[in-house]
Scaffold this motif. Structure first.
Motif: not given
Length: 259
Positions: A116-133
């Motif tokens: 039930d999740l679209d494999p083509e529309r997986v997005m990414l959000l990173g905070f602080s060091m997570g943004g660098l990663v």
């Protein structure tokens, strides 16, 4: 290799414990699913990456609150603890940027297998060091969209190199056993180069009073990504007011849902 416990929050939104393996160690997280039918292609989703010494709840519960808001708007999300952080296996002394990029890639594999999740529309959000990663991982994982909250640059850790030298062993960083390998690697990463070479849709969100990761860093990421940088007025690094959080959530959700 998944093992999930299902539960529903007070709004009827599905929340499931998630786990997957990386390098023989278990990574634990929470998967939030929107209510209702997913449509022909499945729901879009986003993976949330926490910051240095953080966890999947992040500061003042900002990650679970945002995940629940997104679920109410038809977007699933996965927030997880990197290996050595939160409840995931591994020791913090083993933590490196490259290990967190590996964890991010495994999280994308996990989400792209979900029903039930679209494999083509997986997005990414990173905070602080997570943004660098997130910036470093983007060329590999190919997110549908990329959002960065107050992204860090390698400069953040330079003060830990006393006299310009690496510590001989583990550093006691406020009770966190910080490994020598992390400091050796993070100062050599090139997240802006990775961002410039990615070429997908992105947006940067940064508090204009951030003293941990100066807003100029957010501008540099936006320039590399050829995207807009959204300023959150008066906000410090962790967006520590209800008004600031509401604005951050609203503008980020608008970007992730394509509005």
């Amino acid at each position: 290799m998944t093992d999930r416990g299902r539960g529903n929050n007070e709004q009827g939104l599905q929340e499931e414990f998630a786990q997957f393996s990386v390098g023989g160690q278990r990574v634990y997280g929470m998967l939030h699913r929107p209510p209702g039918a997913s449509g022909a292609h499945g729901h879009p989703s986003v993976i949330l990456l926490h910051g240095f010494t953080g966890s999947r709840t992040s500061d003042h519960r900002i990650f679970p609150l945002f995940s629940r808001l997104l679920a109410g708007r038809g977007v699933a999300s996965l927030r997880f603890d990197f290996r050595g952080s939160g409840e995931s296996q591994g020791d913090f002394s083993e933590m490196t940027v490259s290990r967190e990029v590996e964890d991010t890639a495994a999280a994308f594999e996990y989400m792209r297998r979900q029903p039930d999740l679209d494999p083509e529309r997986v997005m990414l959000l990173g905070f602080s060091m997570g943004g660098l990663v997130a910036a470093l991982a983007a060329p590999q994982v190919r997110p549908h969209r990329l959002a960065l909250w107050a992204p860090a640059l390698p400069d953040l850790w330079l003060p830990m190199l006393r006299g310009g030298f690496l510590p001989a062993t583990i550093t006691d960083h406020g009770g966190w056993p910080l490994g020598r390998e992390f400091l050796q690697e993070v100062t050599r990463t090139r997240p802006l180069d990775a961002a410039a070479g990615w070429g997908g849709e992105a947006r940067v969100f940064h508090g204009d009073a951030d003293r941990t990761c100066p807003p100029e860093w957010g501008v540099r990421y936006a320039q590399a990504l050829h995207c807009d940088a959204v300023a959150i007025p008066g906000a410090g690094h962790t967006f520590d007011s209800l008004e600031q959080t509401e604005l951050l959530f609203r503008e980020t959700a608008r970007f992730l849902t394509g509005q």
